[in-house]
Design a protein around this motif. Structure first.
Motif, PDB file in Angstrom:
ATOM      1  N   VAL A  42       0.827  -1.211   0.000  1.00 34.94           N
ATOM      2  CA  VAL A  42       0.000   0.000   0.000  1.00 34.94           C
ATOM      3  C   VAL A  42       0.862   1.261   0.000  1.00 34.94           C
ATOM      4  CG1 VAL A  42      -1.845   1.242   1.198  1.00 34.94           C
ATOM      5  CG2 VAL A  42      -1.833  -1.262   1.186  1.00 34.94           C
ATOM      6  N   LEU A  43       1.999   1.233   0.692  1.00 31.53           N
ATOM      7  CA  LEU A  43       2.871   2.412   0.704  1.00 31.53           C
ATOM      8  C   LEU A  43       3.338   2.757  -0.708  1.00 31.53           C
ATOM      9  CD1 LEU A  43       5.103   1.855   3.884  1.00 31.53           C
ATOM     10  CD2 LEU A  43       2.971   3.147   3.658  1.00 31.53           C
ATOM     11  N   ASN A  44       3.705   1.740  -1.499  1.00 25.83           N
ATOM     12  CA  ASN A  44       4.123   1.989  -2.887  1.00 25.83           C
ATOM     13  C   ASN A  44       2.968   2.539  -3.715  1.00 25.83           C
ATOM     14  OD1 ASN A  44       6.860   1.256  -2.764  1.00 25.83           O
ATOM     15  ND2 ASN A  44       6.399  -0.904  -3.063  1.00 25.83           N
ATOM     16  N   ALA A  45       1.770   1.970  -3.512  1.00 20.17           N
ATOM     17  CA  ALA A  45       0.606   2.437  -4.263  1.00 20.17           C
ATOM     18  C   ALA A  45       0.308   3.895  -3.928  1.00 20.17           C
ATOM     19  CB  ALA A  45      -0.612   1.562  -3.950  1.00 20.17           C
ATOM     20  N   TYR A  46       0.429   4.255  -2.648  1.00 18.21           N
ATOM     21  CA  TYR A  46       0.208   5.647  -2.234  1.00 18.21           C
ATOM     22  C   TYR A  46       1.248   6.571  -2.866  1.00 18.21           C
ATOM     23  CZ  TYR A  46       0.299   9.872   0.560  1.00 18.21           C
ATOM     24  OH  TYR A  46       0.319  11.195   0.929  1.00 18.21           O
ATOM     25  N   THR A  47       2.520   6.178  -2.773  1.00 13.79           N
ATOM     26  CA  THR A  47       3.598   7.012  -3.316  1.00 13.79           C
ATOM     27  C   THR A  47       3.441   7.204  -4.821  1.00 13.79           C
ATOM     28  OG1 THR A  47       5.094   6.168  -1.602  1.00 13.79           O
ATOM     29  CG2 THR A  47       6.099   7.264  -3.491  1.00 13.79           C
ATOM     30  N   ASN A  48       3.100   6.123  -5.531  1.00  9.14           N
ATOM     31  CA  ASN A  48       2.907   6.229  -6.982  1.00  9.14           C
ATOM     32  C   ASN A  48       1.715   7.122  -7.336  1.00  9.14           C
ATOM     33  OD1 ASN A  48       5.050   4.586  -7.812  1.00  9.14           O
ATOM     34  ND2 ASN A  48       3.862   2.720  -7.513  1.00  9.14           N
ATOM     35  N   SER A  49       0.695   7.122  -6.484  1.00  8.14           N
ATOM     36  CA  SER A  49      -0.490   7.924  -6.763  1.00  8.14           C
ATOM     37  C   SER A  49      -0.265   9.406  -6.488  1.00  8.14           C
ATOM     38  CB  SER A  49      -1.665   7.443  -5.903  1.00  8.14           C
ATOM     39  OG  SER A  49      -2.022   6.116  -6.214  1.00  8.14           O
ATOM     40  N   TYR A  50       0.484   9.710  -5.448  1.00  8.74           N
ATOM     41  CA  TYR A  50       0.590  11.102  -5.002  1.00  8.74           C
ATOM     42  C   TYR A  50       1.820  11.844  -5.509  1.00  8.74           C
ATOM     43  CZ  TYR A  50      -3.383  10.957  -1.857  1.00  8.74           C
ATOM     44  OH  TYR A  50      -4.641  10.886  -1.354  1.00  8.74           O
ATOM     45  N   GLU A  84     -14.996  -3.977  -8.980  1.00 12.89           N
ATOM     46  CA  GLU A  84     -15.022  -3.882  -7.513  1.00 12.89           C
ATOM     47  C   GLU A  84     -13.632  -4.016  -6.882  1.00 12.89           C
ATOM     48  OE1 GLU A  84     -17.417  -2.568  -4.759  1.00 12.89           O
ATOM     49  OE2 GLU A  84     -18.553  -3.699  -6.249  1.00 12.89           O
ATOM     50  N   PRO A  85     -12.726  -4.903  -7.383  1.00 11.79           N
ATOM     51  CA  PRO A  85     -11.387  -4.974  -6.782  1.00 11.79           C
ATOM     52  C   PRO A  85     -10.633  -3.651  -6.864  1.00 11.79           C
ATOM     53  CG  PRO A  85     -11.792  -6.883  -8.178  1.00 11.79           C
ATOM     54  CD  PRO A  85     -12.914  -5.934  -8.423  1.00 11.79           C
ATOM     55  N   TYR A  86     -10.806  -2.917  -7.969  1.00 14.32           N
ATOM     56  CA  TYR A  86     -10.112  -1.638  -8.132  1.00 14.32           C
ATOM     57  C   TYR A  86     -10.726  -0.574  -7.216  1.00 14.32           C
ATOM     58  CZ  TYR A  86      -8.803  -4.310 -12.232  1.00 14.32           C
ATOM     59  OH  TYR A  86      -8.380  -5.316 -13.061  1.00 14.32           O
ATOM     60  N   SER A  87     -12.018  -0.687  -6.972  1.00 16.90           N
ATOM     61  CA  SER A  87     -12.664   0.208  -6.014  1.00 16.90           C
ATOM     62  C   SER A  87     -12.107  -0.038  -4.613  1.00 16.90           C
ATOM     63  CB  SER A  87     -14.183  -0.012  -6.020  1.00 16.90           C
ATOM     64  OG  SER A  87     -14.813   0.713  -4.980  1.00 16.90           O
ATOM     65  N   ARG A  88     -11.901  -1.315  -4.265  1.00 17.80           N
ATOM     66  CA  ARG A  88     -11.299  -1.639  -2.969  1.00 17.80           C
ATOM     67  C   ARG A  88      -9.887  -1.039  -2.874  1.00 17.80           C
ATOM     68  NH1 ARG A  88     -14.422  -6.593  -3.543  1.00 17.80           N
ATOM     69  NH2 ARG A  88     -15.766  -6.777  -1.687  1.00 17.80           N
ATOM     70  N   ALA A  89      -9.104  -1.198  -3.927  1.00 15.58           N
ATOM     71  CA  ALA A  89      -7.740  -0.664  -3.928  1.00 15.58           C
ATOM     72  C   ALA A  89      -7.759   0.851  -3.765  1.00 15.58           C
ATOM     73  CB  ALA A  89      -7.028  -1.059  -5.229  1.00 15.58           C
ATOM     74  N   PHE A  90      -8.659   1.530  -4.477  1.00 13.08           N
ATOM     75  CA  PHE A  90      -8.753   2.990  -4.400  1.00 13.08           C
ATOM     76  C   PHE A  90      -9.109   3.427  -2.982  1.00 13.08           C
ATOM     77  CE2 PHE A  90     -10.776   7.114  -4.880  1.00 13.08           C
ATOM     78  CZ  PHE A  90      -9.961   7.760  -5.794  1.00 13.08           C
ATOM     79  N   ASN A  91     -10.081   2.749  -2.362  1.00 15.36           N
ATOM     80  CA  ASN A  91     -10.495   3.108  -1.011  1.00 15.36           C
ATOM     81  C   ASN A  91      -9.377   2.878  -0.001  1.00 15.36           C
ATOM     82  OD1 ASN A  91     -13.618   3.777  -0.372  1.00 15.36           O
ATOM     83  ND2 ASN A  91     -13.464   2.623  -2.285  1.00 15.36           N
ATOM     84  N   VAL A  92      -8.586   1.825  -0.191  1.00 15.45           N
ATOM     85  CA  VAL A  92      -7.471   1.550   0.720  1.00 15.45           C
ATOM     86  C   VAL A  92      -6.414   2.652   0.606  1.00 15.45           C
ATOM     87  CG1 VAL A  92      -5.488   0.021   1.086  1.00 15.45           C
ATOM     88  CG2 VAL A  92      -7.782  -0.951   0.872  1.00 15.45           C
ATOM     89  N   ILE A  93      -6.089   3.063  -0.621  1.00 17.49           N
ATOM     90  CA  ILE A  93      -5.103   4.139  -0.818  1.00 17.49           C
ATOM     91  C   ILE A  93      -5.606   5.434  -0.193  1.00 17.49           C
ATOM     92  CG2 ILE A  93      -3.910   5.546  -2.532  1.00 17.49           C
ATOM     93  CD1 ILE A  93      -3.967   3.103  -4.407  1.00 17.49           C
ATOM     94  N   LEU A  94      -6.889   5.742  -0.395  1.00 13.77           N
ATOM     95  CA  LEU A  94      -7.456   6.953   0.183  1.00 13.77           C
ATOM     96  C   LEU A  94      -7.525   6.876   1.700  1.00 13.77           C
ATOM     97  CD1 LEU A  94      -8.179   7.833  -2.727  1.00 13.77           C
ATOM     98  CD2 LEU A  94     -10.302   8.742  -1.776  1.00 13.77           C
ATOM     99  N   CYS A  95      -7.725   5.681   2.230  1.00 14.99           N
ATOM    100  CA  CYS A  95      -7.748   5.515   3.689  1.00 14.99           C
ATOM    101  C   CYS A  95      -6.402   5.890   4.290  1.00 14.99           C
ATOM    102  CB  CYS A  95      -8.121   4.081   4.047  1.00 14.99           C
ATOM    103  SG  CYS A  95      -8.192   3.752   5.827  1.00 14.99           S
ATOM    104  N   LEU A  96      -5.319   5.473   3.634  1.00  9.90           N
ATOM    105  CA  LEU A  96      -3.988   5.837   4.100  1.00  9.90           C
ATOM    106  C   LEU A  96      -3.792   7.348   3.999  1.00  9.90           C
ATOM    107  CD1 LEU A  96      -1.134   5.239   5.056  1.00  9.90           C
ATOM    108  CD2 LEU A  96      -0.513   4.690   2.685  1.00  9.90           C
ATOM    109  N   SER A  97      -4.232   7.943   2.886  1.00  5.89           N
ATOM    110  CA  SER A  97      -4.115   9.387   2.712  1.00  5.89           C
ATOM    111  C   SER A  97      -4.897  10.137   3.784  1.00  5.89           C
ATOM    112  CB  SER A  97      -4.617   9.783   1.320  1.00  5.89           C
ATOM    113  OG  SER A  97      -4.624  11.184   1.167  1.00  5.89           O
TER     114      SER A  97
END
Length: 392
Positions: free
Chosen positions: A93-101, A213-226
């Motif tokens: 999740v940390l990598n996904a957050y960093t890549n997104s932001y 739905e899996p991508y929605s879960r991934a998006f919500n997890v990244i936003l939760c960290l943010s």
């Protein structure tokens, strides 16, 4: 793009453990008394007043739960808060957050745009390259959407490959933590990163979920960290001495369509086991649900005008009968109504439900009182009036 991680407002009721006297840390290898059962996280709010959550059918209709830790954790298939928090702080999740932001901190991206891009650019979503390399730094919104979409696709794919536990790589974890801390300005809590649980993001056909739905879960997890990066939220979730205490999410946190039905949990009693055989079984009354289109509620009028303008007003029937079982819960009744009227497909949600004869409010009134009224026999043909509003 997810909201700016500076200082978003903290959730009204964070799922924090009750305060107790701090205990001295114990050696996990020493002999211990019987382990206590994990605590249960508190409900965020009264479930009876929550909107009924359903799986998404189009990019606009997927749930957005990132502000509630219990809700997004349960949506991501985690049963325990401590497991979910460790997953959030793993390299996945940390990598996904960093890549997104990275390079787009000031650009906000909407979930519907990300899901639309994933749906329309399926081939591009198969890339394993860094999202920042695939979509170089730009100052416009489309590149932020593209990077976030690829980050979500990669996170979902990596979660599926992990099959229960993320393969631990010490150097990879250190690199992910370092990049996250430099970008977010927060220090990730220390824990045993070789023991991170990973749950599949689906889609789960038994819940009627679509491929998005899996991508929605991934998006919500990244936003939760943010969202957690807010100083108040971060200190309560990750800087508390008991941040990784074993706490189970309550059933109220689980999205409605993912909950086990009451009828599937307990087998029915055999006739000779019944406690009161003299009482006849209650009938399943047929209730007519009527869409009250003339409501003075402003959002109801806006929805009706919008549906009329685009020619979809006839897609929602004006009235339909439903059968209510004696054992049905309030949530099940509302789920039946939503499904029969196809509200999700028509981008609408229930605003009010009232028993016409008494104006009892099904959405707020004590459910047992409403049940008693339906089975009283006073109204042989009960009618429930429904008002709708647009899904925002």
């Amino acid at each position: 793009m997810p909201p700016k991680p500076k200082t978003p407002k903290a959730p009204s009721r964070p799922a924090a453990a009750p305060k107790k006297k701090a205990d001295m840390p114990k050696d996990p290898t020493s002999s211990q008394p019987t382990k206590k059962k994990p605590k249960i996280a508190r409900k965020r709010k009264n479930d009876g007043n929550d909107d009924i959550l359903a799986p998404g059918m189009n990019p606009k209709g997927f749930v957005q739960l990132h502000k509630g830790e219990g809700q997004v954790g349960s949506y991501a298939m985690f049963g325990r808060r401590d497991d979910f928090r460790k997953f959030i702080l793993s390299s996945l999740v940390l990598n996904a957050y960093t890549n997104s932001y990275t390079d787009s901190i000031t650009i906000q991206v909407r979930q519907r745009d990300v899901l639309e891009y994933i749906r329309d650019q399926e081939d591009r979503m198969k890339s394993e390259a860094s999202p920042i390399d695939v979509y170089p730094k730009q100052s416009d919104n489309i590149h932020a959407v593209q990077r976030t979409a690829l980050a979500c696709a990669q996170l979902s794919r990596q979660v599926e490959r992990a099959s229960g536990q993320w393969p631990f790589d010490q150097e990879q974890e250190k690199k992910a933590v370092s990049a996250f801390e430099a970008l977010a300005g927060r220090q990730a809590s220390a824990f045993d990163r070789s023991d991170v649980s990973v749950k599949s993001f689906g889609p789960f056909l038994k819940y009627g979920e679509s491929d998005l739905e899996p991508y929605s879960r991934a998006f919500n997890v990244i936003l939760c960290l943010s969202w957690s990066l807010s100083p108040k939220v971060w200190s309560k979730r990750f800087e508390n001495a008991k941040w990784d205490e074993e706490v189970r999410f309550s059933t109220a946190h689980v999205p409605h369509w993912m909950r086990e039905r009451d009828g599937t949990k307990k087998p029915a009693k055999a006739p000779d086991q019944a406690t009161n055989t003299s009482e006849p079984p209650k009938p399943n009354p047929e209730v007519l649900v009527s869409w009250k289109m003339t409501s003075l509620f402003p959002k109801q009028r806006e929805l009706t005008e919008w549906l009329t303008e685009i020619g979809l007003v006839d897609n929602i029937p004006s009235e339909l009968p439903i059968t209510v079982r004696p054992t049905a819960t309030r949530a099940e009744v509302r789920d039946i109504i939503r499904a029969k009227f196809q509200l999700n497909q028509n981008q609408a949600q229930i605003a009010t439900l009232q028993v016409k004869s008494s104006l009892s409010n099904i959405m707020k009134q004590d459910w047992s009182a409403v049940q008693k009224e339906l089975w009283s026999g006073i109204d042989s043909s009960p009618v429930v009036e429904m008002t709708l509003i647009d899904v925002v």
